[in-house]
Write a protein that holds these residues in place. Structure first.
Motif, PDB file in Angstrom:
ATOM      1  N   GLY A 304      -4.276 -81.082 -22.877  1.00 30.43           N
ATOM      2  CA  GLY A 304      -3.606 -81.943 -23.853  1.00 30.43           C
ATOM      3  C   GLY A 304      -2.308 -82.511 -23.313  1.00 30.43           C
ATOM      4  O   GLY A 304      -2.008 -83.696 -23.482  1.00 30.43           O
ATOM      5  N   ILE A 305      -1.527 -81.648 -22.655  1.00 31.20           N
ATOM      6  CA  ILE A 305      -0.254 -82.091 -22.086  1.00 31.20           C
ATOM      7  C   ILE A 305      -0.485 -83.117 -20.987  1.00 31.20           C
ATOM      8  O   ILE A 305       0.175 -84.168 -20.932  1.00 31.20           O
ATOM      9  CB  ILE A 305       0.530 -80.893 -21.525  1.00 31.20           C
ATOM     10  CG1 ILE A 305       0.977 -79.968 -22.664  1.00 31.20           C
ATOM     11  CG2 ILE A 305       1.746 -81.364 -20.724  1.00 31.20           C
ATOM     12  CD1 ILE A 305       1.618 -78.681 -22.173  1.00 31.20           C
ATOM     13  N   ALA A 306      -1.431 -82.830 -20.087  1.00 32.18           N
ATOM     14  CA  ALA A 306      -1.691 -83.728 -18.959  1.00 32.18           C
ATOM     15  C   ALA A 306      -2.129 -85.108 -19.424  1.00 32.18           C
ATOM     16  O   ALA A 306      -1.677 -86.137 -18.899  1.00 32.18           O
ATOM     17  CB  ALA A 306      -2.750 -83.113 -18.039  1.00 32.18           C
ATOM     18  N   ILE A 307      -2.986 -85.149 -20.440  1.00 30.11           N
ATOM     19  CA  ILE A 307      -3.482 -86.429 -20.947  1.00 30.11           C
ATOM     20  C   ILE A 307      -2.371 -87.214 -21.641  1.00 30.11           C
ATOM     21  O   ILE A 307      -2.188 -88.411 -21.389  1.00 30.11           O
ATOM     22  CB  ILE A 307      -4.669 -86.202 -21.902  1.00 30.11           C
ATOM     23  CG1 ILE A 307      -5.874 -85.708 -21.100  1.00 30.11           C
ATOM     24  CG2 ILE A 307      -5.012 -87.463 -22.669  1.00 30.11           C
ATOM     25  CD1 ILE A 307      -7.021 -85.235 -21.945  1.00 30.11           C
ATOM     26  N   ALA A 308      -1.613 -86.525 -22.518  1.00 28.98           N
ATOM     27  CA  ALA A 308      -0.521 -87.208 -23.220  1.00 28.98           C
ATOM     28  C   ALA A 308       0.539 -87.694 -22.234  1.00 28.98           C
ATOM     29  O   ALA A 308       1.048 -88.812 -22.353  1.00 28.98           O
ATOM     30  CB  ALA A 308       0.103 -86.264 -24.244  1.00 28.98           C
ATOM     31  N   PHE A 309       0.872 -86.857 -21.255  1.00 33.02           N
ATOM     32  CA  PHE A 309       1.860 -87.221 -20.233  1.00 33.02           C
ATOM     33  C   PHE A 309       1.395 -88.473 -19.479  1.00 33.02           C
ATOM     34  O   PHE A 309       2.162 -89.425 -19.290  1.00 33.02           O
ATOM     35  CB  PHE A 309       2.036 -86.051 -19.265  1.00 33.02           C
ATOM     36  CG  PHE A 309       2.964 -86.325 -18.103  1.00 33.02           C
ATOM     37  CD1 PHE A 309       4.311 -86.003 -18.190  1.00 33.02           C
ATOM     38  CD2 PHE A 309       2.494 -86.887 -16.925  1.00 33.02           C
ATOM     39  CE1 PHE A 309       5.171 -86.237 -17.123  1.00 33.02           C
ATOM     40  CE2 PHE A 309       3.341 -87.134 -15.857  1.00 33.02           C
ATOM     41  CZ  PHE A 309       4.681 -86.807 -15.956  1.00 33.02           C
ATOM     42  N   SER A 310       0.140 -88.469 -19.059  1.00 33.97           N
ATOM     43  CA  SER A 310      -0.384 -89.579 -18.262  1.00 33.97           C
ATOM     44  C   SER A 310      -0.507 -90.855 -19.085  1.00 33.97           C
ATOM     45  O   SER A 310      -0.250 -91.958 -18.579  1.00 33.97           O
ATOM     46  CB  SER A 310      -1.742 -89.182 -17.678  1.00 33.97           C
ATOM     47  OG  SER A 310      -1.632 -88.009 -16.899  1.00 33.97           O
ATOM     48  N   GLN A 311      -0.906 -90.718 -20.357  1.00 31.30           N
ATOM     49  CA  GLN A 311      -0.999 -91.897 -21.221  1.00 31.30           C
ATOM     50  C   GLN A 311       0.371 -92.535 -21.433  1.00 31.30           C
ATOM     51  O   GLN A 311       0.504 -93.761 -21.380  1.00 31.30           O
ATOM     52  CB  GLN A 311      -1.609 -91.497 -22.569  1.00 31.30           C
ATOM     53  CG  GLN A 311      -3.094 -91.208 -22.529  1.00 31.30           C
ATOM     54  CD  GLN A 311      -3.623 -90.701 -23.861  1.00 31.30           C
ATOM     55  OE1 GLN A 311      -2.883 -90.128 -24.668  1.00 31.30           O
ATOM     56  NE2 GLN A 311      -4.912 -90.876 -24.103  1.00 31.30           N
ATOM     57  N   GLU A 312       1.375 -91.696 -21.695  1.00 32.22           N
ATOM     58  CA  GLU A 312       2.724 -92.220 -21.937  1.00 32.22           C
ATOM     59  C   GLU A 312       3.278 -92.914 -20.696  1.00 32.22           C
ATOM     60  O   GLU A 312       3.834 -94.012 -20.785  1.00 32.22           O
ATOM     61  CB  GLU A 312       3.657 -91.075 -22.356  1.00 32.22           C
ATOM     62  CG  GLU A 312       3.398 -90.526 -23.749  1.00 32.22           C
ATOM     63  CD  GLU A 312       3.965 -91.430 -24.841  1.00 32.22           C
ATOM     64  OE1 GLU A 312       4.488 -92.508 -24.531  1.00 32.22           O
ATOM     65  OE2 GLU A 312       3.862 -91.036 -26.019  1.00 32.22           O
ATOM     66  N   PHE A 313       3.137 -92.285 -19.529  1.00 31.47           N
ATOM     67  CA  PHE A 313       3.676 -92.891 -18.319  1.00 31.47           C
ATOM     68  C   PHE A 313       2.861 -94.120 -17.899  1.00 31.47           C
ATOM     69  O   PHE A 313       3.401 -95.045 -17.275  1.00 31.47           O
ATOM     70  CB  PHE A 313       3.723 -91.866 -17.178  1.00 31.47           C
ATOM     71  CG  PHE A 313       5.077 -91.226 -17.021  1.00 31.47           C
ATOM     72  CD1 PHE A 313       6.128 -91.907 -16.424  1.00 31.47           C
ATOM     73  CD2 PHE A 313       5.305 -89.952 -17.504  1.00 31.47           C
ATOM     74  CE1 PHE A 313       7.377 -91.322 -16.297  1.00 31.47           C
ATOM     75  CE2 PHE A 313       6.557 -89.352 -17.390  1.00 31.47           C
ATOM     76  CZ  PHE A 313       7.596 -90.043 -16.780  1.00 31.47           C
ATOM     77  N   HIS A 314       1.589 -94.131 -18.237  1.00 32.33           N
ATOM     78  CA  HIS A 314       0.783 -95.321 -17.938  1.00 32.33           C
ATOM     79  C   HIS A 314       1.251 -96.509 -18.774  1.00 32.33           C
ATOM     80  O   HIS A 314       1.227 -97.652 -18.319  1.00 32.33           O
ATOM     81  CB  HIS A 314      -0.691 -95.035 -18.212  1.00 32.33           C
ATOM     82  CG  HIS A 314      -1.592 -96.185 -17.909  1.00 32.33           C
ATOM     83  ND1 HIS A 314      -1.661 -96.788 -16.659  1.00 32.33           N
ATOM     84  CD2 HIS A 314      -2.459 -96.882 -18.696  1.00 32.33           C
ATOM     85  CE1 HIS A 314      -2.522 -97.781 -16.694  1.00 32.33           C
ATOM     86  NE2 HIS A 314      -3.020 -97.861 -17.928  1.00 32.33           N
ATOM     87  N   GLN A 315       1.698 -96.235 -20.014  1.00 30.74           N
ATOM     88  CA  GLN A 315       2.249 -97.300 -20.842  1.00 30.74           C
ATOM     89  C   GLN A 315       3.578 -97.798 -20.285  1.00 30.74           C
ATOM     90  O   GLN A 315       3.868 -98.995 -20.327  1.00 30.74           O
ATOM     91  CB  GLN A 315       2.448 -96.799 -22.277  1.00 30.74           C
ATOM     92  CG  GLN A 315       1.156 -96.682 -23.084  1.00 30.74           C
ATOM     93  CD  GLN A 315       1.411 -96.408 -24.557  1.00 30.74           C
ATOM     94  OE1 GLN A 315       2.504 -96.001 -24.943  1.00 30.74           O
ATOM     95  NE2 GLN A 315       0.409 -96.633 -25.380  1.00 30.74           N
TER      96      GLN A 315
END
Length: 450
Positions: A304-315
């Motif tokens: 969950g952390i990895a996905i949320a982290f990556s989604q936010e930084f991708h934005q």
């Protein structure tokens, strides 16, 4: 995709399970048990404080995201200012991501499930191998971000809950002792509630809920609900179910910690106590069960952390592909994890005491925003004032040898003597109230002049 009017009960439970799985991880297992040992017979009062920061605040954070219709931390903080929001977002991302919470999701199961069975000279190489496999799995399961609901909500959580239920059932049938006859530590003799409240910071659940907002909302949209009002309602409904479930487990874990004092000495952390409890009831099988249990729940949280982290930084950096950011996150988490659990906890404490007052006031402002129409002046005054005690808390909680510097000692003495409730960890309270009052007055004055 069909735009349905609402989620079915099954879909709501799936989202609740998603929220549960992303929040409940390493710290959620070890800190409640340790709290129970420290609180002893005052475990109920300590539990109430812990539940405020571990259950109520995360739920309020989800409510704030829903009320403001924010997609995440940046949107929620943006009324303060672009740069403030950007810095706050990055600080939370790296704290929950590769520099604290995510590495902890690997070191906790290793420390309490594997390291105790290895010779001292093999512990470090064992950590290297375990964390390498752990974060390889996190990357492999997280590459297909669209599968997060199915992976966490339908597979990992049920396995985890069954394992946890076995230990709880045995503990209720044959209790370790009477929780009301154990002696609390000095700190919990008269301030059990406040110390329980501060211990709840270590779960990082409020910060995590702010970061997971975008993942939760995305999952609801993928189920066919696109109306913003309906998304808000479904978010609160599912969030309440998931967070209350975590609260029930907290209570049992704290009770277990309090009763364990009849059989075991006070441990340095709750992980040691959990291992002792599992071994007490089930021997070697209990050791294996606990190792699997902690690995499964921490793996789901790490995903969950990895996905949320990556989604936010991708934005933030759309030129970097999601998979590249995900890979860098897992690599950094792997490197930090090999510093060891004790070092991660030690250095995360001052960061958490800095971020939590900011997060709490941001959540309060988000919930109250309809009453002042989201006026930026309210946000700017309140969040500027709350920075003062937050920075002081960071300095005061610096680990040795930094805590021995004369400047730090002066800050500790000054803050304790002149800031109300600072010695109890609530120095931010007066600044937050002052910010709301001053901001409210400025809002009313400015509105009257229009």
């Amino acid at each position: 995709m069909l735009n349905t009017s609402k989620l079915t009960m099954r879909q709501s439970l799936t989202i609740a399970s998603l929220i549960f799985g992303m929040l409940f991880g390493a710290g959620n297992l070890i800190f409640p048990v340790h709290l129970g040992q420290m609180a002893g017979s005052h475990w109920v009062s300590a539990s109430m404080g812990f539940l405020v920061t571990g259950v109520l605040l995360p739920l309020l954070a989800l409510l704030a995201i829903s009320i403001t219709r924010s997609d995440g931390i940046y949107d929620l903080t943006k009324p303060v200012g672009h740069h403030y929001a950007l810095v706050f977002l990055v600080l939370i991302l790296i704290t929950l991501g590769p520099f604290s919470a995510e590495p902890r999701t690997a070191t906790v199961p290793y420390t309490i499930g594997v390291a105790t069975h290895l010779a001292t000279e093999h512990v470090q190489i064992g950590l290297l191998i375990f964390t390498a496999i752990f974060f390889a799995l996190v990357y492999a399961f997280s590459v297909q971000e669209g599968k997060i609901t199915e992976m966490i909500g339908k597979i990992l959580n049920p396995v985890f809950l069954v394992m946890l239920f076995v230990i709880f059932t045995l503990a209720f049938i044959h209790p370790l002792g009477n929780s009301q006859t154990t002696t609390p530590t000095t700190a919990y003799m008269h301030q059990a509630f406040t110390n329980g409240f501060l211990q709840g910071y270590n779960t990082m659940d409020t910060l995590a809920m702010l970061m997971f907002g975008i993942t939760i909302i995305t999952a609801i949209r993928e189920m066919g609900v696109n109306d913003s009002v309906k998304i808000s309602w479904m978010t609160i409904k599912s969030g309440t179910i998931g967070v209350v479930g975590i609260g029930i487990i907290y209570l049992v874990l704290i009770w277990l910690g309090a009763t364990s004092l009849h059989q075991f000495a006070m441990a340095d952390n709750g992980g040691v106590t959990l291992q002792q409890i599992a071994h007490y009831y089930m021997g070697l099988f209990g050791d294996v069960l606990l190792a699997v249990l902690t690995t499964v729940t921490c793996l789901s949280t790490a995903m969950g952390i990895a996905i949320a982290f990556s989604q936010e930084f991708h934005q933030l950096l759309p030129q970097l592909p999601y998979k590249v950011i995900l890979g860098l996150n897992c690599l950094l988490s792997f490197l930090v994890a090999n510093l060891g659990l004790d070092q991660i906890i030690t250095w995360s404490t001052p960061i958490l005491t800095f971020l939590y007052p900011l997060a709490i006031m941001l959540v309060i402002l988000g919930i109250l925003s309809p009453f002042f129409s989201g006026d930026r002046i309210m946000y700017q005054i309140t969040m500027t004032l709350i920075l003062i005690p937050a920075v002081l808390d960071l300095i005061v909680n610096l680990p040795a040898p930094l805590s021995q510097m004369n400047f730090v000692k002066f800050i500790v003495s000054f803050s304790t003597n002149y800031i109300p409730f600072f010695a109890d960890g609530f120095g931010w309270l007066t600044f937050g109230i002052a910010g709301l009052i001053i901001g409210g007055i400025c809002h009313i004055v400015l509105q009257s002049q229009k």
